[in-house]
Design an enzyme around this catalytic site. Structure first.
Site, PDB file in Angstrom:
ATOM      1  N   LYS A   1       0.884  -1.168   0.000  1.00 32.48           N
ATOM      2  CA  LYS A   1       0.000   0.000   0.000  1.00 32.48           C
ATOM      3  C   LYS A   1       0.923   1.220   0.000  1.00 32.48           C
ATOM      4  O   LYS A   1       1.240   1.797   1.041  1.00 32.48           O
ATOM      5  CB  LYS A   1      -0.920  -0.025   1.220  1.00 32.48           C
TER       6      LYS A   1
HETATM    7  C1  LIG Z   1      -6.471   0.311  -4.125  1.00 29.41           C
HETATM    8  C2  LIG Z   1      -7.205  -0.255  -2.963  1.00 29.41           C
HETATM    9  N1  LIG Z   1      -7.752  -1.476  -3.067  1.00 29.41           N
HETATM   10  C3  LIG Z   1      -8.427  -2.035  -2.038  1.00 29.41           C
HETATM   11  C4  LIG Z   1      -8.591  -1.374  -0.850  1.00 29.41           C
HETATM   12  C5  LIG Z   1      -9.314  -2.036   0.281  1.00 29.41           C
HETATM   13  O1  LIG Z   1      -8.414  -2.413   1.266  1.00 29.41           O
HETATM   14  P1  LIG Z   1      -8.840  -2.488   2.792  1.00 29.41           P
HETATM   15  O2  LIG Z   1     -10.047  -3.320   2.855  1.00 29.41           O
HETATM   16  O3  LIG Z   1      -7.681  -3.113   3.476  1.00 29.41           O
HETATM   17  O4  LIG Z   1      -9.101  -1.097   3.231  1.00 29.41           O
HETATM   18  C6  LIG Z   1      -8.044  -0.110  -0.687  1.00 29.41           C
HETATM   19  C7  LIG Z   1      -8.194   0.600   0.577  1.00 29.41           C
HETATM   20  O5  LIG Z   1      -7.368   1.228   1.067  1.00 29.41           O
HETATM   21  C8  LIG Z   1      -7.324   0.463  -1.768  1.00 29.41           C
HETATM   22  O6  LIG Z   1      -6.792   1.684  -1.661  1.00 29.41           O
END
Ligand SMILES: Cc1ncc(COP(=O)(O)O)c(C=O)c1O
Length: 324
Positions: free
Chosen positions: A159
């Site tokens: 991330k």
């Molecule tokens: C690109 C992307 N995909 C998926 C998610 C979902 O991830 P999470 O459920 O861990 O928030 C996020 C959330 O931050 C994201 O930025």
């Protein structure tokens, strides 16, 4: 959403006033996007404020940092306690939690190792991301003209701030064309994810979601929904999803920390199912909201109570051990 501009921000172990939480414009992260971060939520429950899957979020932060060769002297417990301390210092019953690790001020050049790795934790109030109405009515989405990153270019499982340049393009394009969200395909043309959410489709009572190799972020909500869907007796399949499967799905929904569980009612102006939240989406939504709001037993040990000095409550610890 605008900031209140008050409260405390955690920076490298110190709680400082919001207005003083600044960095130098020559910091590496400003020029090269060299940051990894998290987005988690703390919810107000009848038993007090509780962070949803804080351990999973902070584990992912540490894994994102590992991919980018960033070292920081906090272990998992240290990260969790830093988040909990920051919530307590700000006396917030519910909040969005943004821990970030970034390459700071040292020298400028592509090599990030000349700069220190700094960290901060910022909290703010954040309601429903796509609007309260969207939770029932669903949102209109388009398939983005931008693809997600190709494998072995920018690592999608990290991330990292750099990945959000791509997310920003997807989101701006959708908004410019009158949609709430964009759904990006991977380089093979299969469904990947939204700008900041994972995607599920429902077909004949079975849930399908793209696999990790489809350039998605391994969402913690996605993982939670797979578990909750299993608890409800639905089969969940992680498989490549061709673009056109979106249009003929019975139901489509987004999941993520920000979006929580949000139905999609149309894609590229094609109505999905009956054009509003479908029954399986609703069942999943109910199960999810019951856990995060503390209305259902925390069977999987997903809640960390803020008042508990970073410890899971005895009850959630027992049930977690009993169910996993
Ligand atoms: C690109 C992307 N995909 C998926 C998610 C979902 O991830 P999470 O459920 O861990 O928030 C996020 C959330 O931050 C994201 O930025």
């Amino acid at each position: 959403m605008s900031f209140s501009g008050t409260g405390k921000i955690w920076m490298n172990g110190k709680l400082i006033d919001w207005k003083d939480a600044t960095i130098h414009v020559a910091s590496h992260v400003v020029h090269y996007g060299s940051a990894v971060f998290e987005g988690a939520r703390c919810y107000a429950t009848p038993k007090g404020s509780a962070c949803f899957r804080l351990d999973a979020h902070m584990t992912r932060l540490m894994q994102s940092a590992k991919i980018y060769r960033m070292e920081y002297p906090l272990d998992l417990a240290g990260w969790q306690n830093a988040v909990l301390d920051t919530i307590r210092a700000n006396r917030m019953a519910a909040c969005y939690i943004r821990p970030i690790l970034y390459r700071g001020y040292g020298a400028l050049g592509v090599n990030p190792h000349t700069c220190p790795v700094d960290a901060a934790i910022v909290l703010w109030e954040w309601g429903t991301y796509l609007g309260q109405d969207a939770l029932e009515q669903g949102v209109d989405a388009r398939v983005a003209s931008w693809a997600r990153m190709a494998p072995n270019t920018l690592p999608a499982l990290a991330k990292s701030a750099a990945n959000y340049a791509n997310s920003g393009l997807i989101k701006m394009e959708a908004l410019a064309d009158g949609y709430s969200e964009g759904i990006a395909l991977d380089v093979a043309g299969n469904v990947s994810e939204g700008s900041g959410q994972n995607v599920f489709i429902v077909r004949n009572g079975t849930l399908y979601t793209p696999p990790l190799a489809a350039s998605i972020l391994g969402g913690i909500t996605r993982d939670s929904i797979i578990t909750l869907a299993g608890d409800l007796g639905y089969a969940v399949v992680e498989a490549d999803i061709p673009r056109e499967a979106l249009y003929i799905a019975d139901e489509v929904f987004f999941v993520g920390t920000a979006a929580e569980v949000t139905p999609v009612r149309s894609i590229d102006k094609i109505t999905i199912g009956n054009g509003r939240r479908g029954p399986i989406t609703e069942a999943i939504q109910r199960a999810f909201f019951a856990v995060i709001n503390g209305d259902a037993p925390d069977r999987h040990g997903w809640l960390t109570y803020v008042g508990g000095a970073g410890e899971k409550t005895e009850e959630s610890r027992k049930t977690a051990v009993g169910t996993r």
